[in-house]
Design an enzyme around this catalytic site. Structure first.
Site, PDB file in Angstrom:
ATOM      1  CE  LYS A 121     -12.275 -21.968   8.192  1.00 31.41           C
ATOM      2  NZ  LYS A 121     -11.185 -21.314   8.763  1.00 31.41           N
ATOM      3  CE  LYS A 146      -4.081  -1.850   2.350  1.00 35.16           C
ATOM      4  NZ  LYS A 146      -4.622  -2.091   3.704  1.00 35.16           N
ATOM      5  CE  LYS A 206     -14.555 -14.138  14.680  1.00 33.73           C
ATOM      6  NZ  LYS A 206     -14.123 -15.471  15.160  1.00 33.73           N
TER       7      LYS A 206
HETATM    8  P1  ADP Z   1     -13.534 -17.372  12.155  1.00 29.82           P
HETATM    9  O1  ADP Z   1     -13.043 -17.899  10.840  1.00 29.82           O
HETATM   10  O2  ADP Z   1     -15.009 -17.393  12.237  1.00 29.82           O
HETATM   11  O3  ADP Z   1     -12.933 -16.027  12.512  1.00 29.82           O
HETATM   12  P2  ADP Z   1     -11.669 -18.349  14.084  1.00 29.82           P
HETATM   13  O4  ADP Z   1     -10.548 -18.049  13.146  1.00 29.82           O
HETATM   14  O5  ADP Z   1     -11.843 -17.486  15.282  1.00 29.82           O
HETATM   15  O6  ADP Z   1     -13.029 -18.404  13.253  1.00 29.82           O
HETATM   16  O7  ADP Z   1     -11.539 -19.874  14.507  1.00 29.82           O
HETATM   17  C1  ADP Z   1     -11.482 -20.365  15.819  1.00 29.82           C
HETATM   18  C2  ADP Z   1     -11.321 -21.862  15.733  1.00 29.82           C
HETATM   19  O8  ADP Z   1     -12.418 -22.479  15.039  1.00 29.82           O
HETATM   20  C3  ADP Z   1     -10.071 -22.307  14.960  1.00 29.82           C
HETATM   21  O9  ADP Z   1      -9.542 -23.442  15.592  1.00 29.82           O
HETATM   22  C4  ADP Z   1     -10.604 -22.679  13.581  1.00 29.82           C
HETATM   23  O10 ADP Z   1      -9.800 -23.647  12.952  1.00 29.82           O
HETATM   24  C5  ADP Z   1     -11.980 -23.227  13.909  1.00 29.82           C
HETATM   25  N1  ADP Z   1     -12.907 -22.968  12.771  1.00 29.82           N
HETATM   26  C6  ADP Z   1     -13.401 -21.770  12.406  1.00 29.82           C
HETATM   27  N2  ADP Z   1     -14.214 -21.877  11.336  1.00 29.82           N
HETATM   28  C7  ADP Z   1     -14.250 -23.197  11.007  1.00 29.82           C
HETATM   29  C8  ADP Z   1     -14.923 -23.964   9.989  1.00 29.82           C
HETATM   30  N3  ADP Z   1     -15.726 -23.386   9.110  1.00 29.82           N
HETATM   31  N4  ADP Z   1     -14.726 -25.292   9.956  1.00 29.82           N
HETATM   32  C9  ADP Z   1     -13.907 -25.892  10.861  1.00 29.82           C
HETATM   33  N5  ADP Z   1     -13.244 -25.232  11.834  1.00 29.82           N
HETATM   34  C10 ADP Z   1     -13.409 -23.901  11.928  1.00 29.82           C
END
Ligand code: ADP
Ligand code: TRP
Length: 331
Positions: free
Chosen positions: A200, A119, A203
């Site tokens: 996937k 950037k 959030k």
């Molecule tokens: P997000 O993607 O919603 O921000 P996080 O990164 O906070 O979720 O993930 C927290 C935990 O949940 C991690 O261990 C991540 O691997 C698991 N996780 C998040 N989304 C999924 C998904 N769609 N399928 C399987 N595991 C997930």
């Protein structure tokens, strides 16, 4: 004697069913084979979450979420990182053994620098010291609790390797095993839970089904899952159907096989498949939701559980810090 596992949970948002199947359930399973320790990494969340009301609420929701999902605070150690001040004593001592160059190579920091470069910003724009020293705080979390095994996703493996490097530097300097060298346990086979739009569930994509959504909302969200335009009578392929992929997470093997048969036979429309999904999802989630709502409505009880967990945790943490202080000559 059982080995010790440690799971750190960053409270950065409300829990969804991707977190439940991808993180909570596998982590809770550890308590069978390990002496399991779980903590809410609230100081890690502070790097990105600056709104106090939001952070306070997320911490409580995540704590209640783990308890509602089956974490038994009598059997395991469950605490908030910020309730264990020994974390900071150890973290400060570890700083003295951490090369700055090691931190320069950390993925999260490097990604931030790279983005700034692209950037045309100052390379360190928006990078706080919490982000830069994140691996040291995480090493302190891990080493403080004599962890043998730290189950993590692939993105966190580098952090575990850094904790090993730092612990080895300490042990080499004092010529004794002051700190236990932890190992990463990478969860390869954990399912990726699809979201409402097929990407996937995350959030950041806004396609989530909250784990504790009220029944009406749960049904409404399931009805919103995007499907193709195949008619009721057409034979359908279960493997490419998101409804089926979600169904199978909640259902028994027999139920799953029966749904696959009905898909292939034809005569089952997407609406009916969604009803079937709602029914198995609600069957599993309704008792969790009730427990979650109970804990959220009773802050004193939640604080009591976390307070008792912090006391258990501090006994362990104090022993490590005193070992380290003695080794260092700061006793
Ligand atoms: P997000 O993607 O919603 O921000 P996080 O990164 O906070 O979720 O993930 C927290 C935990 O949940 C991690 O261990 C991540 O691997 C698991 N996780 C998040 N989304 C999924 C998904 N769609 N399928 C399987 N595991 C997930
Ligand atoms: N960095 C981890 C994550 O983003 C959370 C975490 C902090 C952690 N400290 C830890 C995980 C110690 C395991 C052990 O998910």
């Amino acid at each position: 004697m059982k080995k010790i596992s440690l799971t750190g949970i960053k409270p950065t948002g409300i829990l969804h069913i991707g977190n439940y199947f991808g993180a909570l359930k596998p982590a809770l399973g550890l308590a069978r084979d390990y002496e399991a320790r779980y903590f809410i990494a609230d100081y890690h969340a502070l790097n990105t979450m600056k709104d106090p009301a939001e952070l306070r609420d997320t911490i409580r929701q995540v704590a209640a979420g783990w308890l509602a999902s089956g974490l038994d605070p009598e059997r395991v150690v469950f605490y908030r990182q910020s309730s264990v001040p020994e974390t900071f004593e150890l973290s400060t001592m570890l700083m003295a053994f951490t090369a700055k160059g090691l931190m320069n190579r950390a993925h999260a920091y490097k990604a931030a620098v790279e983005e700034n470069r692209e950037k045309g910003n100052d390379t360190d724009a928006g990078v706080n010291m919490g982000l830069f020293t994140y691996p040291v705080l995480m090493a302190a979390d891990i080493l403080l609790f004599d962890s043998d095994v730290v189950p993590v996703g692939k993105d966190q493996v580098q952090h575990i390797e850094m904790a090993q490097d730092i612990a080895q530097a300490v042990n080499a300097n004092y010529r004794s095993e002051v700190l236990k060298i932890p190992q990463a346990a990478v969860e390869e086979q954990v399912a990726v839970v699809p979201g409402l739009d097929g990407r996937k569930m995350s959030k950041s994509y806004g396609n989530v089904i909250p784990l504790f959504a009220p029944e009406k909302e749960l049904r409404a969200l399931i009805m919103r899952i995007v499907t193709n335009s195949q008619g009721v009578e057409e034979s359908k392929d279960p493997e490419t159907s998101r409804i089926y992929q979600l169904y199978r997470l909640f259902a028994s093997a027999e139920e799953t096989a029966a749904l696959a048969r009905r898909y292939r036979e034809g005569g089952m429309g997407w609406g009916e498949a969604k009803e079937a999904l709602f029914s198995v999802a609600n069957r599993e989630l309704a008792p969790l939701r009730e427990k979650f709502n109970g804990l959220m409505a009773d802050p004193a009880r939640l604080d009591g559980i976390l307070g008792a967990g912090a006391e258990k945790a501090r006994v362990i943490a104090r022993a490590t810090v005193s070992r380290m202080r003695k080794a260092a000559g700061i006793d």
